[in-house]
Design a protein around this motif. Structure first.
Motif, PDB file in Angstrom:
ATOM      1  N   CYS A 163      10.245  23.595  -5.856  1.00 54.01           N
ATOM      2  CA  CYS A 163      10.341  25.059  -5.760  1.00 54.01           C
ATOM      3  C   CYS A 163      10.964  25.481  -4.436  1.00 54.01           C
ATOM      4  N   ASP A 164      10.594  24.816  -3.344  1.00 54.25           N
ATOM      5  CA  ASP A 164      11.193  25.130  -2.045  1.00 54.25           C
ATOM      6  C   ASP A 164      12.701  24.905  -2.088  1.00 54.25           C
ATOM      7  N   TYR A 165      13.129  23.847  -2.744  1.00 57.54           N
ATOM      8  CA  TYR A 165      14.547  23.510  -2.841  1.00 57.54           C
ATOM      9  C   TYR A 165      15.318  24.577  -3.627  1.00 57.54           C
ATOM     10  N   TYR A 166      14.786  24.985  -4.772  1.00 61.08           N
ATOM     11  CA  TYR A 166      15.504  25.918  -5.638  1.00 61.08           C
ATOM     12  C   TYR A 166      15.288  27.386  -5.279  1.00 61.08           C
ATOM     13  N   PHE A 167      14.119  27.740  -4.763  1.00 62.58           N
ATOM     14  CA  PHE A 167      13.773  29.151  -4.591  1.00 62.58           C
ATOM     15  C   PHE A 167      13.417  29.534  -3.162  1.00 62.58           C
ATOM     16  N   GLY A 168      13.482  28.603  -2.234  1.00 60.33           N
ATOM     17  CA  GLY A 168      13.144  28.899  -0.849  1.00 60.33           C
ATOM     18  C   GLY A 168      11.646  28.786  -0.607  1.00 60.33           C
ATOM     19  N   GLN A 169      11.260  29.054   0.609  1.00 60.35           N
ATOM     20  CA  GLN A 169       9.856  28.949   0.986  1.00 60.35           C
ATOM     21  C   GLN A 169       8.989  29.910   0.192  1.00 60.35           C
ATOM     22  N   SER A 170       7.787  29.466  -0.097  1.00 56.52           N
ATOM     23  CA  SER A 170       6.853  30.320  -0.834  1.00 56.52           C
ATOM     24  C   SER A 170       6.267  31.374   0.095  1.00 56.52           C
TER      25      SER A 170
ATOM     26  N   TYR B 200       6.390  31.999  -5.476  1.00 51.97           N
ATOM     27  CA  TYR B 200       7.829  31.866  -5.256  1.00 51.97           C
ATOM     28  C   TYR B 200       8.553  33.032  -5.894  1.00 51.97           C
TER      29      TYR B 200
END
Length: 85
Positions: free
Chosen positions: A27-34, A44
Motif C-alpha cells: 500500500c505504501d508503494y502504490y498509495f503513499g504513506q498511510s 490509505y
C-alpha cells in the motif's frame, strides 16, 4: 526481502496468508504513506473520486483477507486508469 511485485503475486494466490507488514509495504508503494491513527488500522487514500480511501488492520500479524482483496482491486483500478490516459 520480497519485492512488491512478489508480494502482490502472493496476495493474488493466497489473500489469507499475507502479513500485515507486507500489506502495508504494498500500500505504501502504490498509495503513499498511510494516515496514521492510534488504532490498529492503517488508512490509505486513493487518487479517485467517490470512496477515496480504504483501510487495513493488523489481525495478529496478518492482514484480513477481504482487505487484501480490496487492495488488489484498488491496484487494478490504479493501473487501469494510468494506462487509459
Amino acid at each position: 526481502m520480497a519485492s512488491v511485485d512478489d508480494i502482490v503475486g502472493q496476495m493474488r494466490r493466497n489473500p489469507k496468508g499475507i502479513s500485515f507488514a507486507d500489506a502495508c509495504r504494498v500500500c505504501d508503494y502504490y498509495f503513499g504513506q498511510s494516515r496514521r491513527s492510534k488504532s490498529s488500522h492503517q488508512v490509505y487514500k486513493t487518487p479517485w473520486q467517490g470512496d477515496p480511501r480504504f483501510n487495513i488492520q493488523n489481525a495478529k500479524g496478518k492482514a484480513k483477507a477481504y482487505q487484501v482483496k480490496q487492495i488488489l482491486r484498488a491496484i487494478e483500478r490504479l493501473e487501469y486508469e494510468s494506462h487509459s490516459k
